[in-house]
Design a protein around this motif. Structure first.
Motif, mmCIF file in Angstrom:
data_model
loop_
_atom_site.group_PDB
_atom_site.id
_atom_site.type_symbol
_atom_site.label_atom_id
_atom_site.label_comp_id
_atom_site.label_asym_id
_atom_site.label_seq_id
_atom_site.Cartn_x
_atom_site.Cartn_y
_atom_site.Cartn_z
ATOM 1 N N LEU A 56 52.364 -156.697 -18.892
ATOM 2 C CA LEU A 56 50.915 -156.844 -18.992
ATOM 3 C C LEU A 56 50.198 -155.871 -18.067
ATOM 4 O O LEU A 56 49.298 -155.138 -18.473
ATOM 5 N N LEU A 57 50.639 -155.863 -16.808
ATOM 6 C CA LEU A 57 49.969 -155.016 -15.831
ATOM 7 C C LEU A 57 50.179 -153.543 -16.170
ATOM 8 O O LEU A 57 49.243 -152.739 -16.100
ATOM 9 N N ASP A 63 50.748 -152.237 -19.117
ATOM 10 C CA ASP A 63 49.917 -151.923 -20.279
ATOM 11 C C ASP A 63 48.491 -151.605 -19.867
ATOM 12 O O ASP A 63 47.898 -150.623 -20.298
ATOM 13 N N ILE A 64 47.946 -152.476 -19.044
ATOM 14 C CA ILE A 64 46.539 -152.335 -18.698
ATOM 15 C C ILE A 64 46.295 -151.186 -17.743
ATOM 16 O O ILE A 64 45.284 -150.503 -17.822
#
Lengths: 259, 259
Positions: B88-89, B91-92
């Motif tokens: 998630l991190l 990706d962002i």
DNA sequence: TCGAAATGTTGCGCAGTGCGCAATTTTTGT
DNA sequence: ACAAAAATTGCGCACTGCGCAACATTTCGA
């Protein structure tokens, strides 16, 4: 306000549905769309949409940049990270840990995974105080301890490789498992038997038996016993293994109720 | 169905309140009673009770054995554990990581805490490919890296001691901070400046500048740059520090919106 | 490139749900 | 043992959350 079956349980429908969504999204590795959510819960698209919006506002769900489907969000992460989880498990499990130690009259340990290691978070000693190894707070390898292998029990070869594969498995003793393939076979056996055995794979003359503690079908920790080889012969494996499993399952049950 | 201020935001009140409860309980270290919840949310005791029951049914809250007040429950734990948070991190943050690397023309890294270490989860290299240290997947100490210190920025001396105190701080170079006291002072300075500096505290001739990435006021990771001393003189600290901070805050903002 | 089908988003009105009030039970403190 | 505080349950009204249906947007196949 309550479901059909139990008119006495005062629970809040929309909160419950929201939590169900969190669990659905959390368990599926891939991201989930609004339409899928609606299907899975058996509700209208518009409702699913409103749930998703609410969950995203609070950061419990998030979208990949540009996409419309949902993953767990940073709030989940932030909350879980801050929290002293060991404390919860220790609180709930300690009585049974002591019970196990006295039943078998050896040292018992409680452990969780921390990254690529096993972290021992609690222990109980029997009267026989040769007070062995694995003090609370210590980190040990995953691939060559009973606790580590119990925690890995549900992983397949691919997952093991993803977790451990970057560096070769270190050989501590002549019994240490050193290939991912062999470890995967061992894990399959653990799933079958219910408990893991460390026959001097990490330290000479030390055997351990540990079983995974499961919650919602996920392994979240392990409990087990340790003793020198002389006091833990092959012949006792199945008897002690059974006992460890029973306690592990009991703790899993306590987590469910946790009251 | 919507709040007073924005009639166009279709969100679900009772789910939102439930999530608020999770966050309240998650942030306070101690356990919370029904009465307190009612107070904090400004709702009736009976409502607070029904929320708590619903959250506990799903395992998102739990009680210590025998007590009536609430802690986060095992579902929270199980969900967060299973999830691939780094992804998630990454990706962002990746676009901004690349941006940082090209802006400064050095290697940039993204890291999170894993237990008592820093885990590097992503990196971006500038054209100048001396492609340094800190490859993705590596673990490094918390007390002597810019990323580690950035991640510890909000910790006070007690928390540092709880996290690192069991073993003495290992000395890697002549600059390594070796006492908890000095580390606490350094953390306070980091909070003030916004960024952390590693002046060859972990490896000789390597300097790093890193800033904490915050979400809901909690540090959840760090982003920074690394370079040999020759290319990162004292005179550039504040300029680069500023840039790193800006990117770190931007990523924090993206997590909020995360769309 | 376009049109059709699937998905996402918004408005609306009714019924069911969640809310506060108040009564009852349990726990806590002295 | 008693009083005070907290937890739990019952109840009824109002408001919220739900499905429906219309609209907007994206996806996909030809």
């Amino acid at each position: 306000m309550q479901t059909k079956d139990n008119p006495r349980a005062p629970y809040i429908q929309s909160l419950d549905r929201g939590l169900e969504i969190l669990q659905l999204v959390g368990r599926s590795k891939r991201s989930i769309s609004i339409a899928e959510l609606a299907d899975l819960l058996g509700i209208d698209r518009s409702s699913a949409f409103r749930f998703a919006v609410t969950l995203r506002r609070r950061g419990f769900l998030s979208c990949q940049p540009g996409k419309k489907d949902f993953l767990l969000g940073p709030s989940m992460w932030a909350l879980a990270r801050e929290y002293d989880w060991s404390k919860l498990l220790v609180d709930i499990a300690h009585p049974d840990l002591s019970l196990l130690a006295t039943q078998i009259n050896e040292t018992a340990h409680l452990a969780v995974r921390e990254g690529k290691s096993v972290l021992f978070i609690d222990s109980a000693h029997a009267s026989r105080v040769i007070a062995a190894v694995g003090r609370t707070g210590e980190l040990h390898p995953l691939h060559c301890t009973a606790h580590g292998k119990a925690i890995l029990a549900d992983a397949d070869e691919g997952e093991l490789r993803a977790l451990l594969g970057l560096s070769p498995l270190r050989k501590y003793t002549k019994n240490t498992i050193t290939t991912i393939g062999a470890l995967a076979e061992n894990c399959a056996a653990i799933q079958e038997m219910g408990y893991a055995i460390d026959d001097s794979e990490h330290a000479e003359d030390l055997r351990c038996i540990a079983a995974p503690i499961r919650f919602n079908n996920h392994v979240i920790g392990s409990i087990g016993i340790s003793a020198p080889v002389s006091r833990l012969p092959d012949s006792l494996y199945s008897e002690y293994g059974e006992k460890v499993c029973v306690i592990a399952n009991k703790i899993g049950g306590l987590l469910r109720n946790s009251e």
